[in-house]
Every structure is written in structure tokens, then in C-alpha cells.
Design a protein around this motif. Structure first.
Motif, PDB file in Angstrom:
ATOM      1  N   ASP A  92       1.134  -1.208  -0.169  1.00 56.10           N
ATOM      2  CA  ASP A  92      -0.252  -0.564  -0.240  1.00 56.10           C
ATOM      3  C   ASP A  92       1.050   1.062  -0.129  1.00 56.10           C
ATOM      4  OD1 ASP A  92      -2.026  -1.545   0.247  1.00 56.10           O
ATOM      5  OD2 ASP A  92      -2.656  -1.090   2.167  1.00 56.10           O
ATOM      6  N   TYR A  93       2.468   1.591   0.791  1.00 56.52           N
ATOM      7  CA  TYR A  93       2.810   2.372   0.537  1.00 56.52           C
ATOM      8  C   TYR A  93       3.602   2.601  -0.100  1.00 56.52           C
ATOM      9  CZ  TYR A  93       2.035   2.895   5.812  1.00 56.52           C
ATOM     10  OH  TYR A  93       1.584   3.563   7.031  1.00 56.52           O
ATOM     11  N   VAL A  94       4.000   1.525  -0.726  1.00 60.27           N
ATOM     12  CA  VAL A  94       4.600   1.413  -2.668  1.00 60.27           C
ATOM     13  C   VAL A  94       3.529   2.440  -3.408  1.00 60.27           C
ATOM     14  CG1 VAL A  94       5.475  -0.260  -4.505  1.00 60.27           C
ATOM     15  CG2 VAL A  94       6.574  -0.138  -2.116  1.00 60.27           C
ATOM     16  N   LYS A  95       2.193   2.155  -3.580  1.00 62.40           N
ATOM     17  CA  LYS A  95       1.463   2.274  -4.173  1.00 62.40           C
ATOM     18  C   LYS A  95       1.190   3.712  -4.213  1.00 62.40           C
ATOM     19  CE  LYS A  95      -1.681  -1.149  -5.007  1.00 62.40           C
ATOM     20  NZ  LYS A  95      -3.131  -2.156  -4.190  1.00 62.40           N
ATOM     21  N   LEU A  96       1.059   4.640  -2.980  1.00 64.10           N
ATOM     22  CA  LEU A  96       1.163   5.977  -2.381  1.00 64.10           C
ATOM     23  C   LEU A  96       2.373   6.867  -2.822  1.00 64.10           C
ATOM     24  CD1 LEU A  96      -0.136   8.388  -0.643  1.00 64.10           C
ATOM     25  CD2 LEU A  96       1.104   6.741   1.371  1.00 64.10           C
ATOM     26  N   ALA A  97       3.546   6.050  -3.131  1.00 66.92           N
ATOM     27  CA  ALA A  97       4.736   6.299  -3.148  1.00 66.92           C
ATOM     28  C   ALA A  97       4.858   6.197  -5.066  1.00 66.92           C
ATOM     29  CB  ALA A  97       6.334   6.389  -2.564  1.00 66.92           C
ATOM     30  N   LYS A  98       4.122   5.629  -5.501  1.00 63.60           N
ATOM     31  CA  LYS A  98       3.983   5.831  -6.858  1.00 63.60           C
ATOM     32  C   LYS A  98       3.002   7.390  -7.142  1.00 63.60           C
ATOM     33  CE  LYS A  98       5.103   0.972  -8.320  1.00 63.60           C
ATOM     34  NZ  LYS A  98       4.892  -0.278  -8.856  1.00 63.60           N
ATOM     35  N   ALA A  99       2.159   6.939  -6.422  1.00 63.94           N
ATOM     36  CA  ALA A  99       1.168   8.400  -6.823  1.00 63.94           C
ATOM     37  C   ALA A  99       1.506   8.958  -6.625  1.00 63.94           C
ATOM     38  CB  ALA A  99      -0.461   7.984  -5.063  1.00 63.94           C
ATOM     39  N   LYS A 100       2.162   9.627  -5.471  1.00 58.56           N
ATOM     40  CA  LYS A 100       2.518  10.908  -5.423  1.00 58.56           C
ATOM     41  C   LYS A 100       4.117  10.972  -6.333  1.00 58.56           C
ATOM     42  CE  LYS A 100       1.211  11.161  -0.951  1.00 58.56           C
ATOM     43  NZ  LYS A 100       0.397  12.664  -0.776  1.00 58.56           N
ATOM     44  N   ALA A 101       5.099   9.986  -6.642  1.00 54.56           N
ATOM     45  CA  ALA A 101       6.165  10.392  -7.353  1.00 54.56           C
ATOM     46  C   ALA A 101       5.415  10.881  -9.258  1.00 54.56           C
ATOM     47  CB  ALA A 101       6.395   9.255  -8.630  1.00 54.56           C
ATOM     48  N   GLU A 102       3.945  10.017  -9.319  1.00 51.55           N
ATOM     49  CA  GLU A 102       3.040  10.617 -10.682  1.00 51.55           C
ATOM     50  C   GLU A 102       3.040  12.190 -10.511  1.00 51.55           C
ATOM     51  OE1 GLU A 102       1.469  10.297 -14.473  1.00 51.55           O
ATOM     52  OE2 GLU A 102       3.391   9.446 -13.300  1.00 51.55           O
ATOM     53  N   GLU A 103       2.412  12.521  -9.389  1.00 51.41           N
ATOM     54  CA  GLU A 103       1.731  13.714  -9.561  1.00 51.41           C
ATOM     55  C   GLU A 103       2.534  15.049  -9.404  1.00 51.41           C
ATOM     56  OE1 GLU A 103       0.058  14.508  -4.797  1.00 51.41           O
ATOM     57  OE2 GLU A 103      -0.980  12.641  -5.407  1.00 51.41           O
ATOM     58  N   SER A 104       4.001  14.550  -8.851  1.00 50.94           N
ATOM     59  CA  SER A 104       5.178  15.669  -8.910  1.00 50.94           C
ATOM     60  C   SER A 104       5.583  15.707 -11.033  1.00 50.94           C
ATOM     61  CB  SER A 104       6.700  14.466  -8.170  1.00 50.94           C
ATOM     62  OG  SER A 104       5.960  14.932  -7.466  1.00 50.94           O
ATOM     63  N   ARG A 105       5.285  14.170 -11.088  1.00 47.68           N
ATOM     64  CA  ARG A 105       6.151  14.090 -12.858  1.00 47.68           C
ATOM     65  C   ARG A 105       4.745  15.199 -13.352  1.00 47.68           C
ATOM     66  NH1 ARG A 105       5.741   8.403 -12.351  1.00 47.68           N
ATOM     67  NH2 ARG A 105       7.490   7.745 -11.675  1.00 47.68           N
ATOM     68  N   VAL A 106       3.960  15.194 -13.644  1.00 45.67           N
ATOM     69  CA  VAL A 106       2.714  15.930 -13.752  1.00 45.67           C
ATOM     70  C   VAL A 106       2.467  17.253 -13.584  1.00 45.67           C
ATOM     71  CG1 VAL A 106       0.651  15.997 -13.512  1.00 45.67           C
ATOM     72  CG2 VAL A 106       1.168  14.356 -13.813  1.00 45.67           C
ATOM     73  N   THR A 107       3.776  17.300 -12.458  1.00 46.60           N
ATOM     74  CA  THR A 107       3.677  19.085 -12.035  1.00 46.60           C
ATOM     75  C   THR A 107       5.111  19.303 -12.741  1.00 46.60           C
ATOM     76  OG1 THR A 107       3.038  18.371  -9.659  1.00 46.60           O
ATOM     77  CG2 THR A 107       4.421  20.518 -10.548  1.00 46.60           C
ATOM     78  N   ILE A 108       5.831  18.556 -12.966  1.00 48.52           N
ATOM     79  CA  ILE A 108       7.315  18.828 -13.564  1.00 48.52           C
ATOM     80  C   ILE A 108       5.904  19.024 -15.554  1.00 48.52           C
ATOM     81  CG2 ILE A 108       9.134  17.886 -15.133  1.00 48.52           C
ATOM     82  CD1 ILE A 108       9.600  16.551 -12.066  1.00 48.52           C
ATOM     83  N   ARG A 109       5.989  18.475 -16.038  1.00 48.75           N
ATOM     84  CA  ARG A 109       4.830  18.322 -17.485  1.00 48.75           C
ATOM     85  C   ARG A 109       4.277  19.612 -17.480  1.00 48.75           C
ATOM     86  NH1 ARG A 109       3.572  12.688 -16.848  1.00 48.75           N
ATOM     87  NH2 ARG A 109       4.752  11.436 -16.625  1.00 48.75           N
ATOM     88  N   ASN A 110       4.053  19.955 -16.864  1.00 49.27           N
ATOM     89  CA  ASN A 110       2.824  21.141 -16.822  1.00 49.27           C
ATOM     90  C   ASN A 110       3.795  22.713 -16.579  1.00 49.27           C
ATOM     91  OD1 ASN A 110       0.223  19.912 -16.638  1.00 49.27           O
ATOM     92  ND2 ASN A 110       0.407  20.358 -14.548  1.00 49.27           N
ATOM     93  N   MET A 111       5.221  22.933 -16.027  1.00 48.30           N
ATOM     94  CA  MET A 111       5.861  23.899 -15.685  1.00 48.30           C
ATOM     95  C   MET A 111       6.300  23.730 -17.358  1.00 48.30           C
ATOM     96  SD  MET A 111       7.445  23.423 -12.286  1.00 48.30           S
ATOM     97  CE  MET A 111       6.336  23.355 -10.495  1.00 48.30           C
ATOM     98  N   ARG A 112       7.013  22.344 -17.985  1.00 48.41           N
ATOM     99  CA  ARG A 112       7.230  22.408 -19.129  1.00 48.41           C
ATOM    100  C   ARG A 112       6.607  22.977 -20.393  1.00 48.41           C
ATOM    101  NH1 ARG A 112       7.054  20.519 -24.107  1.00 48.41           N
ATOM    102  NH2 ARG A 112       8.727  19.980 -25.582  1.00 48.41           N
ATOM    103  N   ARG A 113       5.245  22.267 -19.825  1.00 41.99           N
ATOM    104  CA  ARG A 113       3.664  22.802 -21.151  1.00 41.99           C
ATOM    105  C   ARG A 113       4.262  24.671 -21.063  1.00 41.99           C
ATOM    106  NH1 ARG A 113      -0.427  21.137 -19.184  1.00 41.99           N
ATOM    107  NH2 ARG A 113       0.663  18.696 -20.231  1.00 41.99           N
ATOM    108  N   LYS A 114       4.249  25.092 -19.755  1.00 41.32           N
ATOM    109  CA  LYS A 114       3.635  26.286 -19.362  1.00 41.32           C
ATOM    110  C   LYS A 114       5.033  27.257 -20.336  1.00 41.32           C
ATOM    111  CE  LYS A 114       3.195  29.830 -15.528  1.00 41.32           C
ATOM    112  NZ  LYS A 114       4.202  30.182 -14.870  1.00 41.32           N
ATOM    113  N   ALA A 115       6.238  26.416 -20.453  1.00 42.89           N
ATOM    114  CA  ALA A 115       7.728  27.170 -20.703  1.00 42.89           C
ATOM    115  C   ALA A 115       7.536  26.968 -21.813  1.00 42.89           C
ATOM    116  CB  ALA A 115       8.617  26.598 -20.106  1.00 42.89           C
ATOM    117  N   LYS A 116       7.281  26.230 -22.408  1.00 46.69           N
ATOM    118  CA  LYS A 116       6.890  26.027 -23.804  1.00 46.69           C
ATOM    119  C   LYS A 116       6.024  26.232 -24.858  1.00 46.69           C
ATOM    120  CE  LYS A 116       6.666  22.988 -27.222  1.00 46.69           C
ATOM    121  NZ  LYS A 116       6.367  23.719 -28.601  1.00 46.69           N
TER     122      LYS A 116
END
Length: 185
Positions: A112-136
Motif C-alpha cells: 500500500d505504501y509503495v502504491k502511495l509512493a508511486k502516486a506521489k511520484a506521478e503527481e510530481s511528474r505531472v507538475t513538472i510536465r505542466n511547468m514544461r508546457r507553460k515554459a514552452k
């Protein structure tokens, strides 16, 4: 112009990585950590107050945490907040301090904690991609408005892609480390 956009994007991505590190630190592993208690708020005289402001938190053994309240009258509220937290702990009161012995994690709880960690990692990746889109979008607007040339815009997009990949790789590395911590017995 594009250098400023890239610099701002990199700073924002660095902040996203820092937030990811904090989120991973709050996820419980087999070892005790004072960071696990960072998100616990205690009802102190009617106001939600972070636990770190009300007590010192010390890890004495691998799975034992000692919480010493600065104000003895707040001990009951701290104990209630710990019981109601999502850590699944049951503090014991020895008169002066609260002792929290973290139970051994079951295999199901680890998953369960691994799933939670994966979800947190995906949230961070999405945030980074959104920042990329804004900068582009900002780079494209600068090229369109004539503030930057086509070649400069193309070069900036390549640098932006490299920045994005670098930060996503850092998040993936943090996730891999957290997974290995969680699954280690």
C-alpha cells in the motif's frame, strides 16, 4: 528572453523535486523517522498547530520515537492527534514523554505504501510536465512576438526538454529508492 524562461522553469522544477522529497519522507518505512510526524496537526488551544512546534521528536531506536512536549498540558492533545493520524500508531504515556513504537509493517501494508509512493511520484511528474508546457508556451509566444528568433526558440525547447527529463529522472530515482526502502525486510 528564453534564458529567463528556462531559468524560471528550472527553479519551479527544483521546487517540485523538493516537494516530492518531502512527500516521500512522510511515507512510513520500517525505520522510524521524525519526518513521518511533519504533517500531524495538534488541536492546541483551539488552533491546529504542527507537532514540531509543540514537542521535540527523537528517534531513539529503529522503531521507537520519543515525543517530549514543551508544554505538559498539551500532552493529551498530542496523544489524541497521534492516535487519529494515518500512521496507525498507539502512543504510550510514561509520565513525562510519549513513546511511539512503530509496529512491524506487514507485506500488504508495504505494498500500500509503495502504491502511495508511486502516486506521489506521478503527481510530481505531472507538475513538472505542466511547468514544461507553460515554459514552452512562453517560448512560442516570444518567438511569435519577435522577442526571440526561430533558432533561439528551437534551442530553448531542446534545453527545456533536457531539463524536464533531468527532473523526471530525479523523481524516478527517488521513487526507486523509496520502493527499495519499503520492500526491504
Amino acid at each position: 528572453m528564453t534564458e529567463m524562461i528556462l531559468l524560471e522553469a528550472e527553479e519551479n522544477m527544483d521546487q517540485a523535486v523538493a516537494v516530492a522529497k518531502d512527500n516521500f519522507a512522510k511515507i512510513r518505512t520500517g525505520q522510524a523517522s521524525s519526518a513521518m510526524f511533519a504533517s500531524i496537526a495538534v488541536d492546541y488551544y483551539g488552533a491546529p498547530t504542527p507537532l514540531q512546534q509543540l514537542a521535540s521528536i527523537n528517534v531513539t531506536e529503529a522503531r521507537t520515537v520519543v515525543i517530549a512536549p514543551y508544554d505538559a498540558s498539551a500532552k493529551k492533545e498530542i496523544e489524541t492527534a497521534l492516535r487519529n493520524s494515518d500512521l496507525g500508531v498507539n502512543p504510550s504515556d510514561d509520565g513525562n514523554v510519549l513513546r511511539v513504537i512503530l509496529p512491524q509493517l506487514t507485506e500488504e501494508r508495504r505494498r500500500d505504501y509503495v502504491k502511495l509512493a508511486k502516486a506521489k511520484a506521478e503527481e510530481s511528474r505531472v507538475t513538472i510536465r505542466n511547468m514544461r508546457r507553460k515554459a514552452k508556451d512562453q517560448i512560442d509566444a516570444a518567438v511569435k512576438d519577435g522577442e526571440a528568433g526561430e533558432d533561439e526558440g528551437t534551442r530553448a525547447e531542446k534545453e527545456l526538454d533536457a531539463l524536464t527529463k533531468k527532473h523526471v529522472d530525479v523523481i524516478d530515482g527517488l521513487l526507486a529508492h523509496k520502493e527499495s526502502e519499503l520492500l526491504a525486510v
